[in-house]
Design an enzyme around this catalytic site. Structure first.
Site, mmCIF file in Angstrom:
data_model
loop_
_atom_site.group_PDB
_atom_site.id
_atom_site.type_symbol
_atom_site.label_atom_id
_atom_site.label_comp_id
_atom_site.label_asym_id
_atom_site.label_seq_id
_atom_site.Cartn_x
_atom_site.Cartn_y
_atom_site.Cartn_z
ATOM 1 N N ASP A 1 0.635 -1.250 0.145
ATOM 2 C CA ASP A 1 -0.243 0.156 0.093
ATOM 3 C C ASP A 1 0.750 1.252 0.038
ATOM 4 O OD1 ASP A 1 -1.527 2.262 0.453
ATOM 5 O OD2 ASP A 1 -3.016 0.945 2.025
ATOM 6 N N LYS B 1 -2.205 11.660 -2.755
ATOM 7 C CA LYS B 1 -1.562 12.262 -1.659
ATOM 8 C C LYS B 1 0.045 12.832 -2.473
ATOM 9 C CE LYS B 1 -3.412 9.022 1.815
ATOM 10 N NZ LYS B 1 -4.484 8.441 1.400
HETATM 11 N N1 DSN Z 1 -6.600 9.613 5.826
HETATM 12 C C1 DSN Z 1 -5.167 8.719 5.096
HETATM 13 C C2 DSN Z 1 -4.036 9.950 5.672
HETATM 14 O O1 DSN Z 1 -4.015 10.783 6.275
HETATM 15 O O2 DSN Z 1 -2.748 9.136 5.553
HETATM 16 C C3 DSN Z 1 -5.064 7.032 4.971
HETATM 17 O O3 DSN Z 1 -6.119 7.326 4.863
#
Ligand code: DSN
Length: 415
Positions: free
Chosen positions: A202, A231
């Site tokens: 992951d 991200k």
């Molecule tokens: N909510 C994410 C994080 O902040 O890392 C992971 O799901």
């Protein structure tokens, strides 16, 4: 105001438009250190706001359950081709709605209900969907969890191997949400092979670093790789699952028809755009700058007496245990937010406090690096964090923060 501008929305629904502008302004003024967030490009924003959202396309390119896929098939094929190119994988599925459904697809593909999964314990830095008890993955499957060393704050691969040999899980997850150190993919792969488990990497947090060559890749070690796209990868909110050829069919079947209906085609287009950006040399520069900034911020925080889990960071993420500062994570995060510095409170390994009121805070440098902040600004950031945590006037710090951030453009906003 929000950029691209939203004149039609402003006329049609001024209430919503005002909230969109307010959020753009908030994101512009603050120092955003939530480790799982970023700023997407204007091109990614534009792709998400298109008529592609109007279309149903259950199935996969060339094998859909609805007509009218002449364009959507091309969009999805483009995203898949770019994912394969950027990460060097044999197969990519770009349809998962987000990270949790992507991980759930791995369970559906490779486990029967009640069978065993092994993942990193949530309070140690793992994710809910790696078999934690409150998640469906912990309720519907049997789960065992590895930890980090109490003194080192790092995963001990001997412990992982011993646990795997004793428990013989069928699925093993590596990766998580609060791991400041490099993940040893070859070691996880060797353990998975020894016990006959499918290894799932992951990489949600570090996908952008991997794409940019700033973290080792799991490709060739983990046959299944799940990731969110929003991200460090700096795309829209979405997810992908990448596999080798042998695991492709099982994953595709698990995503659709196993778990999901129609893919979100506007998101798929935006994922394609983000992957196009990630293929550029400038993205590699970005990924390395994210890591350099995190290292600089970690060093400056340590100099100011902050206790960092594992002593530092190898990636974009820093986990601080505030116990020695005599403040808990939640009040510290709230004080920092008032001071214009946005992050989240977080459990630290072996936390004596409760998850909703833990001892730590989590920081990441993906978003501030997108804004253009560098190593020098990281020292200033450490100073502000120190002052805010110590209880100094938050409004004064917030003014200094917004003055600094005014000099760094934000995609998605114009003054
Ligand atoms: N909510 C994410 C994080 O902040 O890392 C992971 O799901």
């Amino acid at each position: 105001m929000h950029e691209p501008n939203i004149p039609t929305l402003t006329t049609a629904d001024p209430q919503v438009a005002e909230l969109v502008h307010a959020e753009a302004q908030r994101q512009f003024e603050k120092i955003r250190l939530i480790a799982s967030e970023n700023y997407v490009s204007t091109a990614v924003l534009e792709a998400t706001g298109t008529v592609l959202t109007n279309k149903y396309s259950e199935g996969y390119a060339g094998r859909r359950y609805y007509e009218g896929q002449q364009v959507i098939d091309q969009v999805e094929q483009l995203a898949v081709a770019r994912a394969k190119q950027v990460f060097g994988v044999e197969h990519a599925n770009v349809q998962p709605y987000s990270g949790s459904p992507a991980n759930l697809a791995a369970y559906l593909a490779f486990l029967e209900p009640g069978e065993k999964v092994m993942g990193m314990a949530l309070p140690m830095g793992g994710h809910l969907t790696h078999g934690w008890s409150v998640s469906a993955t912990g309720k519907w499957f049997s789960s065992v969890r590895y930890t980090v060393g109490k003194d080192t704050g790092r995963v001990d691969m001997d412990e992982v191997r011993d646990l795997a040999l004793a428990e013989r899980p069928k699925l093993i997850f590596c990766g998580g949400t609060a791991i400041p150190r490099t993940i040893d993919f070859p070691a996880f792969a060797a353990i998975a092979e020894e016990v006959g488990a499918v290894l799932v990497a992951d990489i949600a947090h570090i996908a952008g670093l991997i794409a940019g060559g700033a973290h080792p890749s799991p490709v060739g070690h983990a046959p299944v790789i799940t990731t969110t796209t929003h991200k460090t990868l700096r795309g829209p909110r979405g997810a992908m699952i990448m596999t080798d050829a042998a695991h492709a069919k099982a994953i595709d079947k698990a995503v659709f028809p196993g778990l999901q209906g129609g893919p979100h085609n506007h998101t798929t287009a935006a994922i394609a755009v983000a992957l196009g950006e990630a293929a550029q040399p400038s993205f590699s520069t970005y990924a390395h700058a994210v890591v350099e900034n995190a290292a600089a911020l970690a060093e400056a925080l340590v100099e100011r007496g902050f206790d960092l889990v594992s002593g530092g960071t190898d990636n974009h993420l820093i986990l601080i245990d505030l116990t020695s500062k005599e403040i808990a994570g939640k009040p510290a995060a709230q004080a920092l937010d008032r001071a214009g510095i946005e992050l989240n409170y977080n459990t630290v390994p072996y936390d004596a406090r409760k998850p909703f009121d833990p001892s730590g805070i989590r920081l990441g440098t993906a978003a501030v690096t997108t804004r253009g902040l560098g190593v020098e600004e990281m020292r200033l950031l450490a100073e502000w964090i120190d002052r805010a945590v110590a209880g100094e006037d938050a409004e004064k710090i917030a003014m200094e923060v917004s003055e600094l951030m005014a000099g760094y453009p934000m995609p998605g906003f114009v003054s």
